[in-house]
Write a protein that holds these residues in place. Structure first.
Motif, short mmCIF file in Angstrom:
data_model
loop_
_atom_site.label_atom_id
_atom_site.label_comp_id
_atom_site.label_asym_id
_atom_site.label_seq_id
_atom_site.Cartn_x
_atom_site.Cartn_y
_atom_site.Cartn_z
N LYS A 69 -7.33 0.42 -1.68
CA LYS A 69 -8.58 0.38 -0.91
C LYS A 69 -9.58 1.47 -1.30
CE LYS A 69 -9.75 -2.06 1.94
NZ LYS A 69 -10.51 -3.35 1.89
N GLU A 70 -9.17 2.36 -2.23
CA GLU A 70 -10.14 3.29 -2.82
C GLU A 70 -11.16 2.51 -3.67
OE1 GLU A 70 -10.09 7.00 -3.18
OE2 GLU A 70 -9.02 6.71 -1.28
N PHE A 71 -10.71 1.35 -4.18
CA PHE A 71 -11.61 0.54 -5.00
C PHE A 71 -12.41 -0.37 -4.07
CE2 PHE A 71 -7.37 0.59 -7.38
CZ PHE A 71 -7.62 1.85 -7.94
N ASP A 72 -13.48 -0.95 -4.63
CA ASP A 72 -14.35 -1.81 -3.83
C ASP A 72 -13.77 -3.22 -3.80
OD1 ASP A 72 -16.47 -3.07 -2.65
OD2 ASP A 72 -17.69 -3.13 -4.48
N VAL A 73 -12.79 -3.46 -2.91
CA VAL A 73 -12.05 -4.71 -2.98
C VAL A 73 -11.42 -5.07 -1.63
CG1 VAL A 73 -9.80 -3.71 -3.65
CG2 VAL A 73 -10.47 -5.95 -4.56
N GLU A 86 2.06 2.08 -10.54
CA GLU A 86 1.75 0.98 -11.47
C GLU A 86 1.07 -0.18 -10.73
OE1 GLU A 86 5.08 -0.30 -13.91
OE2 GLU A 86 3.85 -1.83 -14.90
N ILE A 87 1.48 -0.44 -9.50
CA ILE A 87 0.81 -1.51 -8.72
C ILE A 87 -0.67 -1.16 -8.56
CG2 ILE A 87 0.67 -2.66 -6.47
CD1 ILE A 87 3.67 -2.12 -6.10
N ILE A 88 -0.93 0.10 -8.22
CA ILE A 88 -2.32 0.52 -8.01
C ILE A 88 -3.11 0.39 -9.32
CG2 ILE A 88 -3.82 2.47 -7.35
CD1 ILE A 88 -1.48 3.34 -5.44
N MET A 90 4.28 1.22 1.50
CA MET A 90 3.22 0.19 1.52
C MET A 90 1.88 0.82 1.91
SD MET A 90 4.21 -2.69 0.38
CE MET A 90 2.58 -3.38 0.54
N VAL A 91 1.92 1.73 2.88
CA VAL A 91 0.67 2.37 3.31
C VAL A 91 0.03 3.13 2.14
CG1 VAL A 91 -0.23 4.27 4.75
CG2 VAL A 91 1.15 2.45 5.79
N ASP A 92 0.86 3.81 1.34
CA ASP A 92 0.32 4.53 0.17
C ASP A 92 -0.32 3.57 -0.82
OD1 ASP A 92 1.11 6.93 1.19
OD2 ASP A 92 2.94 7.10 -0.04
N ILE A 93 0.37 2.44 -1.07
CA ILE A 93 -0.18 1.45 -2.02
C ILE A 93 -1.51 0.89 -1.49
CG2 ILE A 93 0.23 -0.80 -3.12
CD1 ILE A 93 3.30 -0.15 -2.83
N ALA A 150 -4.19 1.10 7.52
CA ALA A 150 -4.35 1.68 6.18
C ALA A 150 -5.43 0.95 5.38
CB ALA A 150 -3.03 1.63 5.42
N GLY A 151 -5.88 -0.22 5.88
CA GLY A 151 -7.01 -0.89 5.21
C GLY A 151 -6.76 -2.32 4.76
N ALA A 152 -5.54 -2.85 4.95
CA ALA A 152 -5.30 -4.24 4.55
C ALA A 152 -6.20 -5.17 5.37
CB ALA A 152 -3.84 -4.61 4.74
N ASP A 153 -6.77 -6.17 4.72
CA ASP A 153 -7.74 -7.04 5.40
C ASP A 153 -7.15 -8.38 5.83
OD1 ASP A 153 -10.33 -5.51 4.70
OD2 ASP A 153 -9.28 -5.67 2.78
#
Ligand code: SAH
Length: 330
Positions: A112-116, A73-75, A104-107, A136-139
């Motif tokens: 991060k699959e989206f352009d964001v 649901e978060i995603i 958290m890594v899964d979320i 995992a992609g957190a910026d």
């Protein structure tokens, strides 16, 4: 740039506030321009193990109805926000142990699959966890120091350790995140001297983003009878942060708007260049009550975006279409 003494003098003296706010507005324009970056905020769990004296989510509070939004649901909420045009998602929660490193890594990977761009604001974790989230992609990572006054920090945060909070900020910086931090203004026993130290601290650690918010007493906390923080003082601290750290991102915080119906627009004209509209689904919003009378708890995500968008246009500013990365080189 001001010295510590000059900052204290400015904080003490209210006769030059107009000068201060216009200077901060000018510095903002020259360094980060007229674009305003919108960050879609998802408040995904109000379950928290901490006991911060000021916070409505504190573990001992029995009146609050707790909720936790699960991974899928978060995603999905993030996807909806990206479809609405958000270029940054901010995930915020209490310190909730359900969200293990793996979850958290899964979320993070899902979003991060989206352009964001993705910001995390989930409190104190280990270096290893911060590293896994970054990999995992957190910026970006947002963790306010709340106050740099050690004694006050201790009073406000039972069972927490000031040095560990500093370590978290250093870990985040060394891992290459954009670092967000900030402080509360108007905590009981907080001095103007310590607020000056907070501002110098933000500079010293090379913050990329600094959020300043007035303290608002919550009726179910030990600070229920304390005085509400001053809107003007919070605005002054924010303006000084802009002047001292000219090229960082500074949000017009929700707490400012809670104290003044036009608070975010005033903040945007006194140094701020970021707004973080709530994109959490309606049924959860009013339960994320860190302080009372939080704005927009009955509005839908698209309404929030439309509302702040119209206000932004009315002051001749524009909504950025970029990720709004920090310009800070420190
Ligand atoms: N658990 C996360 C997120 C905390 S909530 C973390 O530790 O970073 C986000 C921010 O809300 C806090 O950093 C704090 O500065 C602010 N906040 C909490 N209670 C508040 C209150 N009563 N008035 C104003 N701001 C408050």
């Amino acid at each position: 740039m001001f010295t510590r003494n000059e900052i204290i003098e400015i904080l003490k003296d209210d006769s030059k506030n107009d000068w201060l706010f216009s200077l901060a507005d000018k510095v903002r324009k020259e360094n980060v321009g007229d674009d305003i970056h919108l960050r879609g905020l998802i408040e995904f769990s109000n379950i928290c193990k901490c006991e911060c004296k000021y916070c409505g989510l504190r573990a001992p509070d029995k009146n609050i109805q707790r909720y936790r939004i699960l991974e899928d649901e978060i995603i999905q909420i993030a996807k909806n926000a990206v479809d609405m045009g958000y270029k940054t998602i901010v995930l915020q929660s209490g310190e909730d142990a359900y969200y293990t490193k793996e979850r958290m890594v899964d979320i993070i990977k899902g979003i991060k699959e989206f352009d964001v761009a993705l910001t995390l604001s989930i409190g104190e974790r280990t270096y290893e966890e911060y590293k896994a989230f970054k990999d995992a992609g957190a910026d970006r990572y947002l963790i306010r120091i709340e106050t740099t006054d050690r004694e006050l920090y201790k009073q406000m945060h039972p069972n927490m350790d000031f040095d560990n909070r500093i370590k978290c900020l250093k870990d985040i910086k060394s891992l290459g995140y954009e670092v967000g931090t900030g402080c509360l203004v108007g905590l009981p026993n907080q001095t103007l001297e310590s607020l000056a130290d907070d501002i110098l601290f933000f500079k010293e650690i090379g913050a990329d983003m600094v959020g300043i918010g007035p303290f608002i007493p919550h009726p179910d906390t030990p600070l229920k009878d304390a005085d509400t923080g001053s809107f003007t003082l919070a605005l002054k601290v924010m303006a000084l942060v802009r002047i001292m750290l000219p090229d960082i991102n500074i949000p017009a915080t929700t707490a400012m708007e809670t104290l003044n119906p036009n608070g975010r627009i005033i903040a945007l004209q006194s140094g701020a260049n970021v707004v973080m509209p709530n994109v959490t689904s309606l049924q959860y919003r009013e339960k994320y009550e860190i302080y009372p009378n939080k704005i927009c708890t009955h509005e839908s995500p698209d309404k929030c975006r439309g509302c702040i968008g119209a206000k932004i246009k009315s002051i001749g500013r524009s909504i950025s279409t970029t990720y709004g990365n920090s310009h800070n080189k420190n």
